[in-house]
Enzyme design. Structure first.
Site, PDB file in Angstrom:
ATOM      1  CG  HIS A  61      -1.904   0.974   1.187  1.00  0.00           C
ATOM      2  ND1 HIS A  61      -3.269   0.779   0.880  1.00  0.00           N
ATOM      3  CD2 HIS A  61      -1.912   2.359   1.536  1.00  0.00           C
ATOM      4  CE1 HIS A  61      -3.950   1.923   0.954  1.00  0.00           C
ATOM      5  NE2 HIS A  61      -3.197   2.814   1.360  1.00  0.00           N
ATOM      6  CG  HIS A  66     -11.418   2.835   1.072  1.00  0.00           C
ATOM      7  ND1 HIS A  66     -12.438   2.931   1.952  1.00  0.00           N
ATOM      8  CD2 HIS A  66     -10.064   2.737   1.725  1.00  0.00           C
ATOM      9  CE1 HIS A  66     -11.523   3.256   3.110  1.00  0.00           C
ATOM     10  NE2 HIS A  66     -10.395   2.908   3.137  1.00  0.00           N
TER      11      HIS A  66
END
Lengths: 973, 278
Positions: free
Chosen positions: A240, A313
């Site tokens: 990430h 998301h």
């Protein structure tokens, strides 16, 4: 004495409870037609030293609407059920409950206004009770609760009316007390198996090479790491945060890129050698900040730049669609607030990739939410967060494919306006570290790695939650305060800012202090409740927080601004300049890391990638998802030699990927801030706009256009072309509204299954190359990007067999390309609705895949120039559904008709297929002739689409019938 | 009077302050922005102004109910100052959330109608709704609506349905001159959902409460009420946003129409400036 009082509020008449009416129809659709009525009660639970009479007076004045609502006040929390079948839903302890926070403040203020002690009220919680009139068993209530009303990862359900009734809690949960204890991890003594066990069970998700690097580092230091140090390394080195896969060296062997033959290529750094290279080669001097900040920035005018960021998301939205999408929007807005010294958010974009909402419920793997619920949830999440923030949601897309069933994709974008002298930032030695905004709790610790077993426990450990619920008003206050501090008289009151998102303080402070080093005292971080361990404070992903570097000389003024805006801001440390990241808790050092090892110690790897084109026979035809079996079509004649063309167009319009998204769009505020020029729906009958246009400065006619390109179905054939066509589509969409291709930038968002195997990594390589080749050809710089490379779901073999699904359910390789373009004067923009009967319609096509980049570039430029010089009255891009669908949409938007002849080449081939690099333009006849573009038809006042598709025969559709088909598929309910 | 002085008050969650300030400025007024807590600290601030404006947004997140918490702050001395402003000839404007606040604070509809008889509540559809609406001006002496017959602006709200407690209250709204703006359909009719022409001259009791059908009436307001005013006409609250129609390119159909000189939203603010300048 501290007691509890419950306030129960309900609608005075059913007509004042539209939510209950909508719920009733959903409940009946579950196969419970005997449910007669539903009534929804709002509940407020109040703890304090207040009598029921006081609460009654407070509720009447502060909570209840005297016209539409009635209420009652009951002592205690554990009311005996009234006997009626009911489902009561409470938030789990520790879950963000904005309404409870507001109610607490409101009631306390009301007490103060009458001279009473506001501290008489300790706390407020909220809940809702659904009375299900006509339910026949506890089992029915369970089904309704599970399918429609509650999500057990954030909520707890209590059923009443049938034995055994669930006992309601009789007190508020107490957070656990915390006793400090420094924890070290015995890392140096572990063998490889032990390292991998630690990586997995400690939720570190580091590879063996990476674990070994950490081990070697600590062996050199002759000590073991603390748990906080390991967590910090794991987060800083996570996919990430550092995009390990995209930045790794890759040996690729397989099909060549965009031409026949096979090649072997080595990429030293896949991202740098493709995407970043495209930006460099585009040589656009209006790129002001690319890849280095939370968002990319391009020049808007002499005074301002525009920043653009698109985030995903996905995992949070799969688990809790409402909270996941809402915090996705919130996170992306914070990226814009944390871009440079802060940009003002002026527009949002949202793209969803979902499974069809009509997927049968019995086809769902265990643990997967139904796509209809996901769709409703993510739409509501974007709506509630974006609308509350006062940021218009102006552009987006929804794409359906069954392979998104277990891994829905939620892309949230945000655009900001930033003064050009506020783009540069750097924390300085001696600056104070200030965290501002919401308080820190256990929200979002370890992202989505929690298990449902933990959540079912009633133990106080329920305070631990991976799912985050947003509080938009908190973020709006942060926005207001940040912009005031940025624009303070005498200059910005801070030297750097970043958002506190994934990785929490660990990531935010670590990034800002990457060069300098920093020291932090964790006990100074404001907490939502007691009981957090030091490492939890450090890595919590609680929402609505920003981290600032504030020079000591400006600190008082900075804190005063935030106090005036009712935003909590706390000094938690300072940037030291000694190259260490030192973290303390009540004076004890709990972490002491070398920032160079932290940011440069990640071992680089070389990976192998392959790709071979699938045989043509196994490539599925572009999936026309959700196309219903057509009803009898009065217009299609038996033996129709046009192969049922009449019915087919109606079916195409009805298919989910083409059908009107009006139901979704109208729930988003797309005009707040008053900048709107071209809205997501256009024309008198709400046709689909190709892109949005807005004016970032209310005092200027300069504008920006926002569009996107997305064609995951092409991945089945070749991810290289999927990427090329996504770039081409994004560019076409902004050109259609009048954008300048010479002042257009793009963003990349890669969503892939796990790239731990050579073919998937090969698909990623091809996607990168396709995106780069198209961007270089069109001179479109990438200014920002993000990747999400673990979108797959695995299930046990037995379940896979039962459902007829593969054990690894993977999404198709998906690249979203978002485009932002600066427009000199928005008054030259055009929309896609037909304007004037008598005008001609031309089709302009140079399919990049067959005609090559040169021809495509020329066409894009030509169309942009024609629009710029006012020669085009309406323009539309040919995409999903093909040429006829594009023409039908232009008719639907305007309630005008078209008479077209598409019997010749190349139109016949693109009647039903997405045709890259193809536009339809409405022009006056003389302009069309002098432009040398092929005329395919004419606009008619009669609302009929008449098309000649083959020799001699004309097929006609009434625009009303086309519109009805187009609007039907995706409607409320 | 040299210039019209406007106080624009914001609360946490207010989000239309920038465009509302812009509208007042374009119209020639001098607006000033103030946080509600600063005003509560010094209620007499209002005495330096001609018009108070409560802009749109989601004050306090619409938690509990839209406008409810903001309204709870408008008590005591603040409320006295607002009433004094209107008594000395000044005006109050509430847009969207501002209307919700004015109704919940008891400032609208005012007159003989008690505060617990009229409210603004959840849309009949149960959904937030963003769309452009057309309205007929019913109170032509309202300072914001002078020389205006019909006007077009967007609504963007989830709680914009004006509801009267009963038929008597609804009749009082009509006879008391509280209905400032009414949603109409494309043919300028305030027709009911059965297609009958529910013209506003008929007694309220005989009329279908729902009047003009969705989507022309986007929220199901009683009697298609889009805007309410007090008996003087100088307190106006409306759900649609004049602040979002300050430029011709804001109109959804601007690409198919000849250019207009004065967009409806700007006309709205200019009307008020002309009135209070005189």
């Amino acid at each position: 004495m501290r007691t509890y009082v419950t306030v129960i509020v309900r609608a005075r008449e059913p007509r004042f409870d539209a939510t209950a009416a909508a719920l009733l129809s959903d409940v009946r659709a579950l196969g419970l037609p005997h449910i007669r009525e539903i009534q929804i009660d709002r509940m407020y639970f109040i703890k304090g030293e207040v009598s029921p009479e006081t609460v009654k007076a407070l509720a009447a004045a502060q909570i209840v609407d005297p016209v539409t609502e009635t209420f009652e006040v009951v002592e205690g929390l554990d009311r005996r059920a009234a006997g009626a079948p009911a489902i009561e839903v409470h938030y789990l302890p520790g879950v963000m409950d904005p309404a409870a926070l507001t109610t607490l403040r409101t009631l306390r203020r009301a007490l103060a206004q009458v001279g009473a002690d506001p501290r008489a009220i300790d706390d407020v919680r909220t809940g809702r009770r659904h009375v299900i009139v006509g339910a026949q068993s506890r089992g029915e209530l369970e089904v309704v609760a599970r399918r429609l009303l509650a999500n057990d990862c954030i909520e707890r359900v209590y059923l009443a009316g049938f034995a055994p009734e669930d006992r309601l809690p009789d007190r508020f949960p107490e957070p656990p007390q915390y006793r400090f204890e420094l924890r070290r991890v015995a890392l140096r003594s572990l063998d490889d198996a032990g390292l991998m066990k630690l990586s997995r069970e400690g939720h570190l998700f580091l590879s063996l090479d990476e674990m070994r690097a950490v081990q070697a580092h600590y062996a050199g230091l002759k000590r073991d790491p603390t748990d906080l140090e390991l967590e910090t390394l794991a987060q800083t080195w996570s996919e990430h945060c550092v995009h390990k896969t995209l930045k790794s060296a890759v040996e690729y062997e397989g099909e060549d890129f965009g031409r026949p033959g096979r090649v072997r290529v080595r990429f030293e750094n896949l991202l740098k050698d493709t995407i970043v290279r495209a930006t460099r080669e585009a040589r656009r001097d209006w790129c002001l900040s690319v890849f280095v900040d939370n968002a990319g920035v391009i020049a808007f005018d002499d005074d301002y730049g525009v920043a653009f960021k698109v985030e995903t998301h996905n995992h949070p939205s799969a688990i809790e669609p409402y909270g996941g999408a809402a915090t996705g929007v919130g996170g992306c807005i914070r990226d814009i607030l944390g871009c440079g010294l802060g940009a003002k958010p002026i527009a949002s974009t949202d793209v969803f990739c979902l499974a069809p909402p009509d997927t049968p419920a019995d086809r769902l793997p265990t643990g997967v939410l139904h796509p209809r619920r996901v769709l409703k949830g993510v739409v509501a999440g974007v709506r509630d967060y974006g609308n509350r923030m006062g940021i218009p949601t102006v552009n987006g897309a929804i794409y359906f494919d069954p392979r998104y069933l277990a891994n829905p994709l939620v892309f949230c974008g945000c655009v900001g306006l930033i003064p050009r002298n506020r783009i540069e930032k750097a924390a300085r030695r001696g600056d104070m570290i200030v965290v501002a905004g919401g308080r820190t709790g256990r929200d979002g610790i370890h992202g989505a790695t929690f298990s449902s077993a933990e959540l079912e426990s009633t133990h106080v450990d329920e305070f631990s939650h991976a799912v985050q619920i947003g509080n938009a008003v908190e973020e709006k206050k942060v926005l207001d305060a940040l912009l005031r501090a940025r624009d303070a008289d005498g200059g910005c009151l801070y030297s750097a800012v970043t958002d506190c998102g994934a990785g929490g303080l660990s990531s935010a402070v670590g990034e800002m202090g990457a060069e300098l080093g920093a020291e932090v005292d964790l006990e100074k971080v404001p907490l939502k409740y007691s009981g957090l361990r030091y490492d939890e404070i450090w890595i919590s992903e609680a929402q609505e927080r920003m981290v600032f570097a504030v020079p000591p000389s400006a600190l008082d003024r900075f804190l005063a601004v935030f106090a005036e805006e009712e935003v909590e801001a706390a000094v938690i440390g300072r940037f030291t300049g000694d190259g260490r990241l030192r973290v303390r808790y009540r004076g004890e050092v709990v972490g002491d890391l070398d920032v160079h090892f932290l940011h440069e110690g990640l071992p680089r790897s070389t990976r192998r990638a392959t790709w071979t084109a699938p045989p043509a026979s196994v490539v599925p035809h572009a999936p026309h998802v959700g196309r219903a079996t057509p009803a009898a079509d009065p217009g299609s004649e038996p033996g129709d030699r046009h192969d049922g063309a009449h019915t087919r167009l109606l079916d195409e319009l009805r298919s989910l990927n083409v059908a009107s998204k009006e139901w979704v769009i109208r729930q988003y505020d797309h005009e707040v801030q008053g900048r709107s020029v071209i809205k997501p729906l256009c024309g008198p009958a709400s046709g689909p706009s190709d892109a949005a246009v807005l004016r970032p400065r209310l005092d200027s006619m300069r504008g920006v256009a926002l569009g996107c390109g997305l064609c995951p179905q092409v991945s089945d054939r070749d991810p290289y072309w999927m990427a090329v066509l996504a770039v081409d589509e994004a560019l076409r969409n902004v050109i259609c509204v009048g954008a300048d291709p010479e002042h257009t930038a793009i963003l990349d968002n890669f969503c892939f299954p796990k790239c731990d195997n050579e073919p998937t990594l090969g698909a990623l390589v091809r996607t990168c190359r396709g995106a780069a080749d198209a961007a270089i050809a069109y001179r479109l710089p990438f200014i920002s990007g993000k990747d999400s490379l673990s979108n797959e779901f695995s299930m046990p073999p037995a379940e896979a067999a039962r459902l007829g699904l593969p054990q690894r359910l993977a999404i198709p390789p998906t690249l979203l390309v978002s485009a932002i373009s600066v427009i000199d004067d928005v008054r030259r923009c055009v929309t896609m609705d037909l304007k004037t009967p008598g005008n001609v319609v031309v089709a302009a096509s140079a399919p990049v895949e067959t005609a090559g980049f040169e021809a495509a570039i020329a066409l894009h430029r030509k169309v942009a120039a024609l629009i710029r010089f006012g020669k085009v009255r309406s323009a539309h891009d040919v995409s999903d559904g093909g040429l006829l669908v594009a023409l039908a949409e232009m008719c639907i938007a305007s309630n005008l008709g078209l008479s077209v002849d598409l019997s010749g080449d190349p139109w016949r081939a693109m009647l039903w297929e997405p045709a890259p690099t193809t536009y339809v333009l409405e022009m006056n006849e003389a302009d069309a002739r002098s432009a040398g573009l092929p005329v395919v038809g004419r606009v008619t006042a009669d609302a009929v689409l008449a098309a000649t598709l083959g020799a001699g025969k004309q097929i006609t559709w009434s625009v009303a019938a086309l519109a009805q088909a187009w609007r039907k598929a995706l409607s409320p309910g | 009077m040299a210039t019209v002085r406007v106080l624009v008050v914001r609360a946490p969650g207010t989000n239309c302050d920038e465009e509302t300030m812009h509208g007042w400025r374009l119209a020639g007024a001098s607006p000033q922005l103030l946080h509600i807590e600063r005003w509560i600290e010094r209620p007499t601030l209002l005495r330096e102004f001609d018009v108070l404006t409560l802009p749109g947004g989601f004050s306090y997140g619409d938690d509990i109910a839209a406008g409810k918490v903001f309204a709870a702050g408008l008590t005591g001395a603040i409320l006295d100052e607002i009433r004094a402003l209107v008594e000395r000839g000044g005006g109050v404007l509430g847009i969207c959330n501002g209307l919700q606040v004015l109704v919940k604070a008891g400032l609208l509809p005012g007159g003989t109608i008690a505060p617990d008889r009229v409210t603004v509540t959840y849309n009949a559809s149960g959904r937030f709704e963003a769309r452009w609406v057309r309205m007929k001006v019913c109170r032509t002496d309202c300072p914001f609506l002078l020389d205006t017959t019909f006007t077009e602006m967007p609504v963007e709200h989830g709680e914009g349905r004006v509801v009267a407690r009963d038929e008597t209250t609804l009749a009082a709204l009509e006879t008391g001159g509280h209905v400032a703006l009414r949603y109409v359909d494309a043919e300028d009719r305030s027709a009911d959902d059965k297609g009958r022409n529910a013209d506003i001259e008929r007694p309220a009791a005989e009329r279908d409460l729902r009047t003009v059908a969705y989507p022309a009436n986007p929220n199901g307001s009683d009697a298609a009420i889009a805007g309410l005013c007090d008996p003087t006409g100088r307190i106006l609250g409306l759900m649609p946003h004049p602040d979002r129609h300050l430029d011709p390119t804001n109109h959804p159909l601007w690409t198919r129409r000849p250019p207009v000189d004065l967009p409806d939203g700007l006309r709205f603010f200019k009307s008020a400036v002309t009135f209070w300048k005189a």
